[in-house]
Scaffold this active site. Structure first.
Site, PDB file in Angstrom:
ATOM      1  N   ALA A  83      -2.035  -4.398   4.131  1.00  0.00           N
ATOM      2  CA  ALA A  83      -0.743  -5.105   4.177  1.00  0.00           C
ATOM      3  C   ALA A  83      -0.136  -6.532   3.792  1.00  0.00           C
ATOM      4  O   ALA A  83       0.658  -7.208   4.093  1.00  0.00           O
ATOM      5  CB  ALA A  83       0.503  -4.291   5.595  1.00  0.00           C
ATOM      6  N   ALA A  84      -2.170  -7.476   4.109  1.00  0.00           N
ATOM      7  CA  ALA A  84      -2.264  -8.257   4.371  1.00  0.00           C
ATOM      8  C   ALA A  84      -1.150  -8.692   2.606  1.00  0.00           C
ATOM      9  O   ALA A  84      -0.973 -10.136   2.093  1.00  0.00           O
ATOM     10  CB  ALA A  84      -3.158  -9.129   4.030  1.00  0.00           C
ATOM     11  N   GLY A  85      -1.892  -8.306   1.544  1.00  0.00           N
ATOM     12  CA  GLY A  85      -1.117  -8.561  -0.249  1.00  0.00           C
ATOM     13  C   GLY A  85       0.405  -8.339   0.134  1.00  0.00           C
ATOM     14  O   GLY A  85       0.395  -8.988  -0.515  1.00  0.00           O
ATOM     15  N   ASP A  86       0.978  -7.173   0.755  1.00  0.00           N
ATOM     16  CA  ASP A  86       1.671  -7.152   0.562  1.00  0.00           C
ATOM     17  C   ASP A  86       2.825  -8.164   1.213  1.00  0.00           C
ATOM     18  O   ASP A  86       3.676  -8.400   0.509  1.00  0.00           O
ATOM     19  CB  ASP A  86       2.607  -5.480   1.419  1.00  0.00           C
ATOM     20  CG  ASP A  86       1.758  -4.362   0.574  1.00  0.00           C
ATOM     21  OD1 ASP A  86       2.020  -4.746  -0.241  1.00  0.00           O
ATOM     22  OD2 ASP A  86       1.401  -3.292   1.107  1.00  0.00           O
TER      23      ASP A  86
END
Length: 285
Positions: free
Chosen positions: A229-232
């Site tokens: 979820a880092a990209g999100d």
């Protein structure tokens, strides 16, 4: 949790497993809402226990869920994620109900676009729906940010209408046909008409390619626990920052801290920070 990402044909023992709310669209909507954005989400869920939990999580975090529909014919989408001791991950997605987000559903909720300044889209929904939304946003003068995950071919006609595309290294290689360096592939997307190509590079930060040339931005120093979820968090942070009138450099820094806080915690939606947490880090730096 695994000691390392398994190779083809390799069998390894997991150290445990957990179940978290996720999905790129839901993650990004929830993250943007926590960061202070006024968020409307269009998506689809199955008619099952997972759906109710995900729906409730979005409601509790302030996202407008008028555009979410429930589908009794298919299950709620699911992602199967390996997370290594180094914090790396790889993901297999079963889109489930997301695969049924069609053009008719967008038309049923077109009123949600009326007061929007930015539209954030990812690719866990059908490509024809993505293309329709981008064309609709062009008509309504809404800036589109596309997170091309999972990555597959995008027509030049679609690319030219994007305000920003935000691939990671792997997604950029798929979009760029693995021809040339990361810089050359990013420049290739810019030359096709994307106004801003922002490539996330993990611990190396990110790279922006636009009319000003190529610029690199460092990642803030967070110790990775789980990069899920880092990209999100990053793309949500960019969208919120831009919608508040931040300059690109400032929005990138804001998004980078949102992603950095996310990797320092385990899980997907549970690791997404609120505005207070991001502002606290920004004020220190």
């Amino acid at each position: 949790r695994v000691p390392h990402i398994p190779a083809v044909g390799e069998t390894i023992l997991a150290k445990g497993q957990s179940l978290y709310g996720g999905g790129k669209g839901a993650n990004q909507a929830l993250a943007a809402s926590r960061l202070g954005g006024k968020v409307y989400i269009i998506g689809r869920l199955g008619d099952d226990a997972y759906a109710k939990e995900l729906h409730q999580g979005l409601v509790e975090n302030g996202a407008n869920v008028e555009g979410i529909e429930f589908d009794s014919k298919v299950p709620t989408g699911a992602a199967y994620i390996y997370v290594s001791d180094q914090g790396d991950n790889n993901i297999v997605v079963n889109p489930g109900a997301n695969s049924q987000v069609d053009i008719n559903q967008i038309k049923r909720h077109e009123i949600l676009f009326e007061n929007a300044d930015y539209c954030l889209i990812q690719m866990e929904i059908p490509i024809e729906t993505v293309e329709y939304v981008i064309a609709l946003c062009k008509e309504k003068n809404i800036r589109v940010l596309l997170n091309p995950a999972p990555a597959h071919d995008i027509s030049d006609e679609t690319l030219k209408d994007l305000y920003m595309i935000l691939p990671n290294e792997t997604e950029l290689e798929i979009l760029g046909g693995r021809r040339g360096s990361l810089e050359e592939m990013a420049e290739g997307l810019f030359k096709k008409g994307v106004k801003n190509v922002l490539v996330t590079l993990g611990e190396k930060g990110c790279m922006l390619v636009n009319h000003e040339g190529i610029r690199h931005f460092p990642a803030p120093p967070f110790t990775p626990v789980d990069t899920t979820a880092a990209g999100d968090a990053f793309v949500a942070g960019m969208t919120v920052g831009l919608s508040e009138g931040m300059e690109l450099d400032q929005a990138i820094k804001f998004a980078s801290y949102a992603a950095g806080i996310t990797i320092s915690k385990e899980g997907a939606q549970v690791s997404l920070p609120d505005r207070e947490a991001v502002d606290a880090y920004l004020n220190k730096n």
